[in-house]
Design an enzyme around this catalytic site. Structure first.
Site, PDB file in Angstrom:
ATOM      1  N   HIS A 131       0.837  -1.208   0.000  1.00  0.00           N
ATOM      2  CA  HIS A 131       0.000   0.000   0.000  1.00  0.00           C
ATOM      3  C   HIS A 131       0.876   1.265   0.000  1.00  0.00           C
ATOM      4  O   HIS A 131       0.652   2.194  -0.777  1.00  0.00           O
ATOM      5  CB  HIS A 131      -0.912  -0.033   1.230  1.00  0.00           C
ATOM      6  CG  HIS A 131      -1.784   1.173   1.410  1.00  0.00           C
ATOM      7  ND1 HIS A 131      -3.158   1.127   1.314  1.00  0.00           N
ATOM      8  CD2 HIS A 131      -1.476   2.465   1.703  1.00  0.00           C
ATOM      9  CE1 HIS A 131      -3.649   2.340   1.521  1.00  0.00           C
ATOM     10  NE2 HIS A 131      -2.653   3.181   1.774  1.00  0.00           N
ATOM     11  N   GLU A 132       1.884   1.279   0.877  1.00  0.00           N
ATOM     12  CA  GLU A 132       2.728   2.475   1.018  1.00  0.00           C
ATOM     13  C   GLU A 132       3.628   2.666  -0.204  1.00  0.00           C
ATOM     14  O   GLU A 132       3.864   3.790  -0.635  1.00  0.00           O
ATOM     15  CB  GLU A 132       3.575   2.400   2.295  1.00  0.00           C
ATOM     16  CG  GLU A 132       2.777   2.273   3.597  1.00  0.00           C
ATOM     17  CD  GLU A 132       1.652   3.282   3.743  1.00  0.00           C
ATOM     18  OE1 GLU A 132       1.780   4.405   3.223  1.00  0.00           O
ATOM     19  OE2 GLU A 132       0.630   2.950   4.373  1.00  0.00           O
ATOM     20  N   HIS A 135       1.786   4.353  -2.873  1.00  0.00           N
ATOM     21  CA  HIS A 135       1.714   5.811  -2.675  1.00  0.00           C
ATOM     22  C   HIS A 135       2.879   6.511  -3.369  1.00  0.00           C
ATOM     23  O   HIS A 135       2.736   7.612  -3.898  1.00  0.00           O
ATOM     24  CB  HIS A 135       1.775   6.152  -1.176  1.00  0.00           C
ATOM     25  CG  HIS A 135       0.423   6.208  -0.503  1.00  0.00           C
ATOM     26  ND1 HIS A 135      -0.588   7.051  -0.913  1.00  0.00           N
ATOM     27  CD2 HIS A 135      -0.062   5.538   0.566  1.00  0.00           C
ATOM     28  CE1 HIS A 135      -1.642   6.887  -0.118  1.00  0.00           C
ATOM     29  NE2 HIS A 135      -1.355   5.973   0.779  1.00  0.00           N
TER      30      HIS A 135
HETATM   31 ZN   LIG Z   1      -2.602   5.191   2.191  1.00  0.00          ZN
END
Ligand SMILES: [Zn+2]
Length: 182
Positions: A131-132, A135
């Protein structure tokens, strides 16, 4: 304390690919501290630099009581295993949707001193690392949803209170052409 405001869905910085970190200086260590303190304050499992408006490739994580950070992460997947479960994002507050991820990940990168480190993660830690790292490429978890769930997510985002609170700022835009009355 160095708790910083978190950029919300709709902020262009969240859609901009971040640059690799090249200077492992005092400023970077301050950024790592800000990321970590803001993440802990918000109770998130992870926080990436673009979420604080900084276009650099690093994130902090807090999973199973292990707090850490990773700079310039490169992911590899040791197997084909997948997981499916609820995922959320501090930039899309209060909304959770089932998101498919790889179950296991090996993330190679650096720590704040520029030393090579590896984060080997499964389950939640693996989900967080993926997830990170997304980003850092301008990707949000809603992009990973199946089309039906994504439709549902976009509707929920449009209707979210935090999203509508941003709207009044449009009225004070110095460019009336872009002004919208709601
Ligand atoms: Zn996030």
């Amino acid at each position: 304390m160095a708790v910083k405001p978190i950029r919300l869905f709709g902020d262009p910085v969240l859609r901009t690919p971040a640059e690799p970190v090249v200077d492992f200086d005092k400023e970077l260590r301050t950024l790592v501290r800000d990321l970590t303190e803001t993440m802990l304050d918000e109770g998130g499992a992870g926080l990436a630099a673009p979420q604080l408006g900084v276009g650099l490739r690093l994130f902090a994580f807090d999973v199973d009581d292990v707090v850490g950070h990773l700079i310039n992460p490169v992911l590899s997947f040791p197997d084909e295993e997948e997981q499916d479960g609820p995922e959320g994002c501090l930039s899309i507050p209060g909304l959770y949707f089932d998101t498919k991820r790889r179950l296991n990940v090996v993330a190679s990168g650096q720590d704040m001193h520029g030393e090579p480190v590896q984060v080997v993660g499964t389950a939640l830690l693996s989900r967080c690392v993926q997830h990170e790292t997304d980003h850092l490429d301008g990707i949000l978890f809603v992009d990973r949803l199946d089309p039906e769930t994504k439709k549902e997510a976009m509707k929920a985002i449009r209707e979210a209170e935090w999203n509508n609170q941003v709207a009044p700022q449009i009225k004070v835009s110095p460019h009336p052409l872009f002004g919208k009355t709601r």
